[in-house]
Design a protein around this motif. Structure first.
Motif, PDB file in Angstrom:
ATOM      1  N   GLN A   1       0.901  -0.944  -0.185  1.00 37.85           N
ATOM      2  CA  GLN A   1      -0.136  -0.128   0.147  1.00 37.85           C
ATOM      3  C   GLN A   1       1.045   1.053  -0.006  1.00 37.85           C
TER       4      GLN A   1
ATOM      5  N   ASP B   1      -2.253   2.618  -7.951  1.00 36.22           N
ATOM      6  CA  ASP B   1      -3.658   2.896  -7.899  1.00 36.22           C
ATOM      7  C   ASP B   1      -3.962   3.690  -6.766  1.00 36.22           C
ATOM      8  N   SER B   2      -3.451   3.585  -5.658  1.00 33.19           N
ATOM      9  CA  SER B   2      -3.818   4.085  -4.630  1.00 33.19           C
ATOM     10  C   SER B   2      -2.643   4.890  -3.490  1.00 33.19           C
TER      11      SER B   2
ATOM     12  N   PRO C   1      -5.481   9.663  -7.298  1.00 33.42           N
ATOM     13  CA  PRO C   1      -5.655   8.467  -6.565  1.00 33.42           C
ATOM     14  C   PRO C   1      -5.092   8.496  -5.253  1.00 33.42           C
TER      15      PRO C   1
ATOM     16  N   GLU D   1      -6.066   9.211  -0.823  1.00 31.42           N
ATOM     17  CA  GLU D   1      -6.728   9.373   0.382  1.00 31.42           C
ATOM     18  C   GLU D   1      -5.701   9.993   1.284  1.00 31.42           C
TER      19      GLU D   1
END
Length: 398
Positions: A279, A303-304, A332, A334
């Protein structure tokens, strides 16, 4: 004999509102593949397998999956308790896991002298499996002792514990009549070790770190508690493996790893196995107008991204959260933490208008409050040490 050394998995960690479950499952899959590819005989987890003493059910399930996966691969697992782990919780399944070739050592009361088997089922190494050592496990409290006296007493007791086990290992090796390597473990801070913000220190004051010359001359010493992988005192055979995934934003740039230890009579070779990033995690610092370009560069090919933003020179903006969200729109990303970077002149607690408590940890709050008082440096240091001791006692009792 081949051993994989890892530590500080912190299963069940709740990170800024996000679960690490998928990352830990991917880690288990990767570790199993590496153990088979490297023809590993045993895996050592040197403490803090869980993040808290009461881990969520999915964290326990991951733990059980790890045990079963390694059992199926014919790899022995040794689990040592760390300061985050509950001794009682680890011991409740100890006998059952023993039938699955997993050895759990949760306290000094357990059998800490183990013989590890090689791939042919023959003795391959003697392991002094030492978990996190608490003062109450080794010392009796004496009236009138200063904090420094207690800390010196604890360090001496830890050193005596290591030396006693090492002598037992030598005796066991002589009894077996084999030139077996001796491996020791530990979950503690040593002199010169470099920590990160996710490490909750247990020892306080000027004597907080255990001296590296206090370890016996074992062939390899597998350490946990510090999340940055590193050698201790420049010694190749005394190692922190570090955590296998980043547990705080200041660990985001670290290359995480596990250590492959190859042992033979009189020989110890250590090599690093880089752990993939499961991640993406990043922290950026700068002005608001620079933010999008910085983050866009980090997002290439992924992607994240979980993001921390540290903004400079934006103290006057009341709608900062909305402005940052506007800068990040379409990426992409958070945003898990937004912090304002302030000048030294604004360091006092009373001047931190607009800064919220979720941007500070308890030591930050205490330091800000202490800065409001006109204290002698020695007194300020003493109060800080007492406060750290109080925090450590509360965390140890969790």
């Amino acid at each position: 004999m081949r051993i994989l050394h890892s530590s500080d998995w912190h299963l069940g960690q709740h990170f800024m509102g996000k679960t690490r479950q998928a990352e830990h499952q991917a880690l288990i899959d990767w570790l199993l593949a590496e153990a088979q590819a490297q023809q590993v005989d045993a895996v050592l987890l040197a403490g803090d397998i869980f993040d808290t003493g009461t881990p969520p059910s999915y964290a326990r399930e991951l733990y059980n999956r790890l045990v079963l996966a390694l059992k199926g691969a014919g790899v022995q697992l040794v689990v040592l308790a760390g300061n985050h782990d509950s001794v009682a919780m680890l011991e409740e399944s100890k006998a059952l896991l023993g039938a699955l070739d997993t050895l759990v050592v949760a306290s000094p009361g357990d059998d800490q002298l183990l013989v590890l088997k090689d791939g042919q089922g023959q003795p391959g190494a003697i392991l002094c499996a030492i978990p996190f050592l608490r003062a109450r496990d080794l010392l009796q409290s004496e009236a009138g002792q200063s904090q420094e006296d207690k800390q010196r007493g604890l360090q001496q007791a830890i050193q005596d514990h290591y030396q006693h086990l090492y002598q037992r290992a030598l005796a066991r090796r002589a009894e077996l009549g084999l030139e077996l390597p001796i491996v020791m473990t530990g979950h503690l801070t040593t002199v010169g070790a470099s920590a990160s913000e996710s490490v909750r220190e247990i020892y306080v004051g000027s004597l907080e770190a255990y001296p590296s010359n206090g370890f016996p001359p074992a062939d390899y010493i597998a350490l946990g508690h510090i999340h940055r992988p590193q050698k201790v005192g420049g010694q190749d055979h005394v190692r922190y493996s570090g955590s296998p995934i980043p547990l705080s934003f200041d660990e985001a740039r670290q290359q995480k790893e596990v250590l492959l230890v190859e042992l033979a009579p009189g020989q110890c070779q250590v090599s690093s196995l880089p752990v993939p990033s499961f991640q993406a995690l990043a922290s950026v610092r700068g002005r608001l107008e620079e933010l999008r370009a910085q983050v866009a560069a980090l997002c290439e090919g992924i992607d994240s991204l979980w993001l921390e933003v540290q903004l400079e020179g934006e103290e006057h903006l009341a709608d900062l959260q909305a402005r940052v969200a506007e800068q990040l729109e379409g990426l992409p990303v958070e945003l898990l933490r937004l912090r304002r970077v302030r000048s030294n002149q604004g360091a006092a607690l009373g001047r931190e208008a607009g800064e919220t408590l979720d941007e500070l940890d308890p030591l930050d709050v205490f330091a800000r409050r202490l800065a409001c008082e006109e204290l002698e440096p020695a007194l300020a240091d003493s109060l800080t040490g007492l406060y750290r001791q109080t925090l450590a006692s509360l965390e140890e009792g969790q």
